[in-house]
Design a protein around this motif. Structure first.
Motif, PDB file in Angstrom:
ATOM      1  N   THR A  50     -30.454 -96.004 -51.863  1.00 29.84           N
ATOM      2  CA  THR A  50     -29.644 -95.103 -52.681  1.00 29.84           C
ATOM      3  C   THR A  50     -28.174 -95.139 -52.260  1.00 29.84           C
ATOM      4  O   THR A  50     -27.325 -94.604 -52.952  1.00 29.84           O
ATOM      5  N   ARG A  51     -27.874 -95.705 -51.120  1.00 31.16           N
ATOM      6  CA  ARG A  51     -26.468 -95.830 -50.696  1.00 31.16           C
ATOM      7  C   ARG A  51     -26.082 -97.299 -50.830  1.00 31.16           C
ATOM      8  O   ARG A  51     -26.855 -98.173 -50.465  1.00 31.16           O
ATOM      9  N   ARG A  52     -24.883 -97.560 -51.327  1.00 30.35           N
ATOM     10  CA  ARG A  52     -24.546 -98.946 -51.674  1.00 30.35           C
ATOM     11  C   ARG A  52     -23.946 -99.714 -50.503  1.00 30.35           C
ATOM     12  O   ARG A  52     -22.893-100.363 -50.633  1.00 30.35           O
TER      13      ARG A  52
ATOM     14  N   GLN B 151     -12.279 -96.162 -39.386  1.00 30.22           N
ATOM     15  CA  GLN B 151     -12.024 -95.830 -40.790  1.00 30.22           C
ATOM     16  C   GLN B 151     -12.536 -94.407 -41.059  1.00 30.22           C
ATOM     17  O   GLN B 151     -11.763 -93.503 -41.276  1.00 30.22           O
ATOM     18  N   CYS B 152     -13.850 -94.201 -40.977  1.00 30.84           N
ATOM     19  CA  CYS B 152     -14.388 -92.851 -41.200  1.00 30.84           C
ATOM     20  C   CYS B 152     -14.511 -92.134 -39.853  1.00 30.84           C
ATOM     21  O   CYS B 152     -15.432 -92.389 -39.082  1.00 30.84           O
ATOM     22  N   HIS B 153     -13.595 -91.244 -39.625  1.00 30.69           N
ATOM     23  CA  HIS B 153     -13.571 -90.505 -38.357  1.00 30.69           C
ATOM     24  C   HIS B 153     -14.826 -89.651 -38.200  1.00 30.69           C
ATOM     25  O   HIS B 153     -15.429 -89.583 -37.133  1.00 30.69           O
TER      26      HIS B 153
ATOM     27  N   GLY C 124     -17.658 -86.530 -49.031  1.00 27.67           N
ATOM     28  CA  GLY C 124     -18.445 -86.079 -47.885  1.00 27.67           C
ATOM     29  C   GLY C 124     -17.658 -85.682 -46.659  1.00 27.67           C
ATOM     30  O   GLY C 124     -17.601 -84.495 -46.299  1.00 27.67           O
ATOM     31  N   GLY C 125     -17.084 -86.678 -45.971  1.00 33.42           N
ATOM     32  CA  GLY C 125     -16.472 -86.327 -44.710  1.00 33.42           C
ATOM     33  C   GLY C 125     -15.172 -87.037 -44.433  1.00 33.42           C
ATOM     34  O   GLY C 125     -14.471 -86.704 -43.484  1.00 33.42           O
ATOM     35  N   SER C 126     -14.804 -88.043 -45.203  1.00 32.34           N
ATOM     36  CA  SER C 126     -13.573 -88.773 -44.928  1.00 32.34           C
ATOM     37  C   SER C 126     -12.834 -89.154 -46.208  1.00 32.34           C
ATOM     38  O   SER C 126     -11.607 -89.155 -46.244  1.00 32.34           O
TER      39      SER C 126
ATOM     40  N   LEU D 259     -16.928 -91.178 -55.806  1.00 33.80           N
ATOM     41  CA  LEU D 259     -16.315 -91.821 -54.651  1.00 33.80           C
ATOM     42  C   LEU D 259     -17.314 -92.099 -53.532  1.00 33.80           C
ATOM     43  O   LEU D 259     -16.942 -92.586 -52.480  1.00 33.80           O
ATOM     44  N   HIS D 260     -18.577 -91.785 -53.751  1.00 36.04           N
ATOM     45  CA  HIS D 260     -19.600 -92.188 -52.779  1.00 36.04           C
ATOM     46  C   HIS D 260     -20.060 -93.605 -53.121  1.00 36.04           C
ATOM     47  O   HIS D 260     -19.937 -94.509 -52.332  1.00 36.04           O
ATOM     48  N   ASN D 261     -20.589 -93.778 -54.317  1.00 32.38           N
ATOM     49  CA  ASN D 261     -21.149 -95.097 -54.651  1.00 32.38           C
ATOM     50  C   ASN D 261     -20.277 -95.874 -55.638  1.00 32.38           C
ATOM     51  O   ASN D 261     -20.655 -96.950 -56.075  1.00 32.38           O
TER      52      ASN D 261
HETATM   53 FE1  CFM Z   1     -17.920 -91.358 -43.647  1.00 29.07          FE
HETATM   54 FE2  CFM Z   1     -18.986 -92.618 -45.525  1.00 29.07          FE
HETATM   55 FE3  CFM Z   1     -17.673 -90.319 -45.813  1.00 29.07          FE
HETATM   56 FE4  CFM Z   1     -20.030 -90.343 -44.523  1.00 29.07          FE
HETATM   57 FE5  CFM Z   1     -21.559 -90.056 -46.753  1.00 29.07          FE
HETATM   58 FE6  CFM Z   1     -20.554 -92.366 -47.731  1.00 29.07          FE
HETATM   59 FE7  CFM Z   1     -19.215 -90.077 -47.943  1.00 29.07          FE
HETATM   60 MO1  CFM Z   1     -21.396 -90.466 -49.336  1.00 29.07          MO
HETATM   61  S1  CFM Z   1     -19.936 -92.191 -43.653  1.00 29.07           S
HETATM   62  S2  CFM Z   1     -18.259 -89.247 -44.111  1.00 29.07           S
HETATM   63  S3  CFM Z   1     -22.057 -89.437 -44.739  1.00 29.07           S
HETATM   64  S4  CFM Z   1     -16.928 -92.197 -45.401  1.00 29.07           S
HETATM   65  S5  CFM Z   1     -22.567 -91.641 -47.746  1.00 29.07           S
HETATM   66  S6  CFM Z   1     -19.827 -94.173 -46.782  1.00 29.07           S
HETATM   67  S7  CFM Z   1     -19.464 -91.636 -49.345  1.00 29.07           S
HETATM   68  S8  CFM Z   1     -20.771 -88.634 -48.076  1.00 29.07           S
HETATM   69  S9  CFM Z   1     -17.112 -89.358 -47.601  1.00 29.07           S
END
Ligand code: CFM
Length: 545
Positions: A88-90, A264-266, A347-349, A483-485
């Motif tokens: 489910t995640r690309r 990249q994703c802290h 999500g987080g970054s 912006l997730h997938n």
């Molecule tokens: Fe980092 Fe991500 Fe993100 Fe993430 Fe995610 Fe994702 Fe995300 Mo969806 S690791 S925090 S847990 S950048 S799966 S590749 S897109 S929520 S903003």
């Protein structure tokens, strides 16, 4: 329309008093006149509120471990957890030689009622034997889902015994869904496990080239890391491993040789970045390869870190070449996008990372936020000593890491490190809030009710978020961009990725589809109801009916 405190108050007034007090702390109007704007984050979502968050298992197996391609990732639990997290995640991957890529498989112990009653350890041990026999993977992970923790299966002991039996790197992750307030807890569990069991297992003592780096917190969604690596290779960098997109056990085990770690994703990987610095003396650089300006800045900062004239020159040559290729392509899209506004909630970054790319297209971000990030992702790492730990955060231990006696090497002298830290985000991240425009809104763990309310007030031209909330705005006639997938598009990173993003967003604005959509509330009467005081008699009757 600009938003003010009164409007936020009105939105929150619909909540019961206790919920209102809670949610108020998660919403901030950006005001650069105030030095440190505090926001509450990484706390429990209030039951009943429709959140977009996932669980600890999703963060551990789904996000961090899952993309490692030459390993088999066993999901120990009932089949639903494995099935619904299957592809489910690309996170894309290419098969290396020898041909070991198991990402397409869904491997689960499929716990049944009898396993829940009598325990699933034996079944798990049998499954590992079977996986070794059938797939011959380079390593195996076992991720636990909720019932495993509830019944007390000792997956760590099963992994240890299997490791001895098969002579293979087999590790277990106690990442039951309930282990934290969101998937963020799972990132931490996975980071700890990879650091304890895999990174440093390899026997390399020296980096294979002059500029050897790792890319952390890049998961190759839609092929992002391939675009980033293309540019880095052209400049002359050698990427030892990407953690974890298109990554492998074989490469990860020698990650300790890199001279610099990019982050990249802290949110999802800052623990490993920090531990690599403590254990091997390798600093990390916060980069952002989303957006043209951010990509250029990241490349220049990398060159500055190495401080080699030839590398700095080569970096500028590649930037110039890349810009010459993409700039003419970007212009027509900018014309369509210019003057628009966006919501950027991820999500987080990415809630932070995509704002710069939007800006380059002429799109202003009026609301941004994260589902599950921590205060440091909003306010910057300076806030770390002030974050109070609670029962949930204490649930996952911080590993105590000490310098590796044989392999610890300061990659740059202390004085140079201090000098560089004044200029570039070396082993530091300043967070999202400071980059946001005055008057814009920052919302942590945005829920569906608040989404609708903020849309009503801010009327964004594009809503970027994920699958769980995209359909409501879309039915309102607002273009959405996952912006997730990436809505199955991409890559969006780097120079060429920016063009793909510009094309997709411009397409969202320009499509005639919106002329054919009439939101249901525009041509159908709305149901209206009210609560009436009933007598005891009528209530009894209704309950009886
Ligand atoms: Fe980092 Fe991500 Fe993100 Fe993430 Fe995610 Fe994702 Fe995300 Mo969806 S690791 S925090 S847990 S950048 S799966 S590749 S897109 S929520 S903003």
């Amino acid at each position: 329309m600009a938003i003010n405190e009164k409007m936020i108050e009105e939105i929150l007034n619909k909540y019961p008093a206790k919920v209102k007090r809670n949610r108020k702390k998660h919403i901030v109007i950006r005001d650069s006149a105030r030095e440190n704007q505090e926001i509450e984050a990484n706390t429990r979502t209030i039951p009943g509120i429709v959140t977009n968050r996932g669980c600890a298992f999703a963060g551990c197996k789904g996000v961090v471990l899952g993309p490692l391609k030459d390993m088999v990732h066993i999901v120990h639990g009932p089949i639903g957890c494995a099935y619904y997290s299957w592809l489910t995640r690309r996170n894309k991957a290419k098969t290396d030689d020898p041909k070991k890529n198991f990402l397409a498989y869904c491997v689960s112990t499929d716990m049944q009622e009898s396993d829940i009653v009598f325990g699933g350890e034996k079944k798990l041990a049998r499954m590992i034997d079977e996986v070794v026999e059938i797939f011959k993977p380079n390593a195996i992970t076992i991720s636990a889902t909720c019932p495993v923790g509830l019944i007390g299966d000792d997956i760590q002991a099963v992994a240890k015994a299997a490791r001895a039996k098969h002579g293979l790197n087999i590790t277990a992750y106690s990442c039951e869904g309930y282990k934290g307030v969101s998937q963020s807890a799972g990132h931490h569990i996975a980071n700890n496990g990879l650091m304890e069991n895999i990174v440093g297992e390899g026997d390399w003592e020296e980096p294979p080239s002059k500029y050897t780096i790792n890319i952390l917190g890049e998961y190759n969604i839609g092929g992002d890391s391939w675009e980033v690596e293309r540019v880095l290779n052209e400049i002359g960098y050698e990427v030892q491993v990407v953690m974890t997109g298109n990554g492998s056990y074989e490469k990860l085990k020698n990650a300790h040789v890199a001279q610099l770690n990019l982050v990249q994703c802290h949110r999802s990987i800052n623990y490993i970045a920090d531990m690599l610095e403590k254990k091997y003396g390798t600093p990390w650089l916060k980069v952002n390869f989303i957006g043209i300006r951010a990509t250029i800045e990241s490349l220049r900062n990398m060159a500055l870190y190495f401080g080699d004239e030839a590398l700095i020159k080569r970096t500028e040559e590649v930037i110039e070449k890349e810009l010459a290729e993409i700039e003419p392509q970007l212009e027509p899209y900018k014309k369509i996008c210019s003057g628009k506004t966006a919501f950027c909630f991820v999500g987080g970054s990415r809630g932070h990372h995509y704002q710069g790319l939007y800006e380059e297209l002429g799109i202003t971000t009026v609301l941004a936020g994260y589902e599950f990030a921590h205060r440091d992702d909003y306010e910057g790492r300076d806030v770390l000593p002030h974050i109070k730990s609670d029962a949930d955060s204490k649930n996952i231990p911080d590993l105590h890491v000490t310098p590796d006696e044989r392999r610890y090497r300061l990659k740059i002298p202390v004085e140079r490190m201090e000098e560089l830290q004044k200029k570039i985000p070396l082993s530091n991240y300043k967070g999202m809030i400071k980059d946001m425009m005055d008057g814009s809104i920052v919302v942590d763990d945005l829920n569906h009710y608040e989404t609708e309310e903020f849309i009503r007030i801010l009327k964004p031209d594009i809503f970027s978020s994920g699958i769980k909330d995209k359909y409501i705005p879309q039915k309102m006639g607002i273009p959405t961009k996952q912006l997730h997938n990436y809505d199955y598009s991409g890559p969006y990173a780097g120079f060429r990725g920016a063009i793909n993003f510009a094309r997709d967003v411009a397409m969202g604005f320009a499509t005639p589809t919106w002329n054919f959509i009439v939101p249901p509330w525009k041509d159908k009467p709305l149901l209206e109801g009210s609560i009436e005081q009933c007598s005891d008699d009528t209530c009894v009757e209704e309950v009886g009916a």
